[in-house]
Design a protein around this motif. Sequence first.
Motif, PDB file in Angstrom:
ATOM      1  N   ASP A 150     -23.109 -29.324  10.501  1.00  0.00           N
ATOM      2  CA  ASP A 150     -22.758 -27.941  10.168  1.00  0.00           C
ATOM      3  C   ASP A 150     -21.516 -27.452  10.891  1.00  0.00           C
TER       4      ASP A 150
ATOM      5  N   GLY B  10     -25.772 -29.843   3.810  1.00  0.00           N
ATOM      6  CA  GLY B  10     -25.514 -28.569   3.138  1.00  0.00           C
ATOM      7  C   GLY B  10     -24.097 -28.176   3.489  1.00  0.00           C
ATOM      8  N   HIS B  11     -23.197 -28.280   2.523  1.00  0.00           N
ATOM      9  CA  HIS B  11     -21.771 -28.040   2.791  1.00  0.00           C
ATOM     10  C   HIS B  11     -21.337 -26.783   2.047  1.00  0.00           C
TER      11      HIS B  11
ATOM     12  N   ARG C  91     -30.472 -22.122  13.581  1.00  0.00           N
ATOM     13  CA  ARG C  91     -29.904 -23.249  14.340  1.00  0.00           C
ATOM     14  C   ARG C  91     -29.975 -22.931  15.827  1.00  0.00           C
TER      15      ARG C  91
ATOM     16  N   THR D 134     -28.005 -24.356   6.033  1.00  0.00           N
ATOM     17  CA  THR D 134     -27.599 -24.262   4.625  1.00  0.00           C
ATOM     18  C   THR D 134     -28.644 -24.934   3.734  1.00  0.00           C
TER      19      THR D 134
HETATM   20 MG    MG Z   1     -24.304 -28.142   6.762  1.00  0.00          MG
END
Ligand code: MG
Length: 454
Positions: free
Chosen positions: A19, A46-47, A314, A308
């Motif tokens: 991330d 997850g971008h 996080r 994401t």
């Molecule tokens: Mg990510």
Amino acid sequence: MASQSGVPNTAIVGLQWGDEGKGKFVDVLAAEHDVVVRFNGGANAGHTIVVEGEKLALHLMPSAVLNPDCELVIANGTVIDPSILVKEIELVEARGLSLEGRFHVSSRAHVVLPWHSLLDGAAEARLSNRGEAIGTTKRGIGPAYADKIGRSMAVRIGDLLDEPYLKAHLGKMAPLRLEELKVAGNDSAIDIDTLLSDLLRLGERLRPYITDTTWLLHDRVNENRSLLFEGANACLLDVDHGTYPYVTSSNASALGISPGTGLPAKSLGRVVGVVKAYSTRVGGGPFPTELDDAIGNRIRDRGHEYGTTTGRPRRCGWIDLVALRYAAMVCGADSLAITLLDVLSGFDVIKLCTGYRTASGEVLDRFPPDARLLKECIPVYESHPGWAEEIDQCQSISDLPEACQSYLHSLESHLGVPIEFVSVGPDRRQTMRRTLQPNSGEDSCCHPGSLENA
Ligand code: MG
Ligand code: GDP
Ligand code: IMO
């Protein structure tokens, strides 16, 4: 290797625990490359891309999808849940973006099957009872890679196009898998006929894109096209080089590019390591600079640090230069992209971890290979003055407050890798770029005017 335009084949990889903003930099750099290639991982990634305020979060599709001239490749080193990929294709097409003729999926990539996610969940529940959960994304990544290595229970993307083979293969292995699930305490009824017809339907949907991407990528190299490799997950989550066992199940460092694409190592021209201006981690595992306090909460709030893929908060902490020096070395980082720098505005003091003190009092400057030892390490910090001003509208490094420029300079000199990009917001345009001179050293970093807008 460089394309006709002189742009070398480039890797974008995360140097922390994920991330870091890889998706943003793939989107930014796609404009100067011809082909963007995912080489590892699956929908655990997850971008996020933000262009003019519009946000797109992708899990499997390469993050260059908004660049209409870029070819997009999901190569052999990935594990693909075909239902997630088809949903993503539909999401992209619904935005009026065409994938025809420019999107390719390797027939050698492995399929994430419904029991993989169930087995992932069951293993996590077991570990959790012992307080040892990895905190996986439960996307079936570990079990799918385990089947790839185990060989007898795997399905590859190309198999989805071969009905007689798939039917016979599922017929042989499904009873074993259902038995295994039962032993793991999960009696989810997976109907094999329904699974077969679902997989065949998804295979048909993917048929136009499925190809031998190894040949395709070699063809592109021979045509002098420039390639951009999109790392998923990150170096410290690499199964061989990360904080094992608190890692993902693929080579998520730059070292995964060759096996994950079928291209020889010499095809890689340069590596851009993406680094958050602080540290985050989702899931379990050692995290020496974690801040379980008001400062950590403030970083999480300012950085919107929620996963994401899973939405989990996080874990947040100060930047860890011991871990970063190691990750930059393992990945062979030629330059750095520092992201989320804007999140650090408003802190009186910003800390940088420069060493680890072990239980015996020894100070380590080398990242240890053992997660149990890492867990015991106490960070040794250098304090740096903060800055009050918001910086998300800054256009160049010389616009940044002096203390902020000096923080960048400290990062660069500690890591010994030049900073090429600085990101001060999620949008494409909130990006500054420095033109690096060959052999440029720390002295030339972050001098006002030495960076420009990307
Ligand atoms: Mg990510
Ligand atoms: P990836 O997995 O490495 O692609 O990163 P993620 O997309 O999972 O997480 C990075 C998050 O930070 C996303 O929400 C991005 O839109 C956002 N982001 C990226 N760069 C910046 C930045 O410089 N500043 C801020 N505030 N957000 C950023
Ligand atoms: P991107 O590409 C952050 C973490 C999980 C867990 C461990 C193993 O968005 O940076 P897995 O589901 O892969 O078996 O989980 O790895 N993890 C990530 N953390 N970003 C990611 O990807 C991650 N991919 C895996 O949280 O701790």
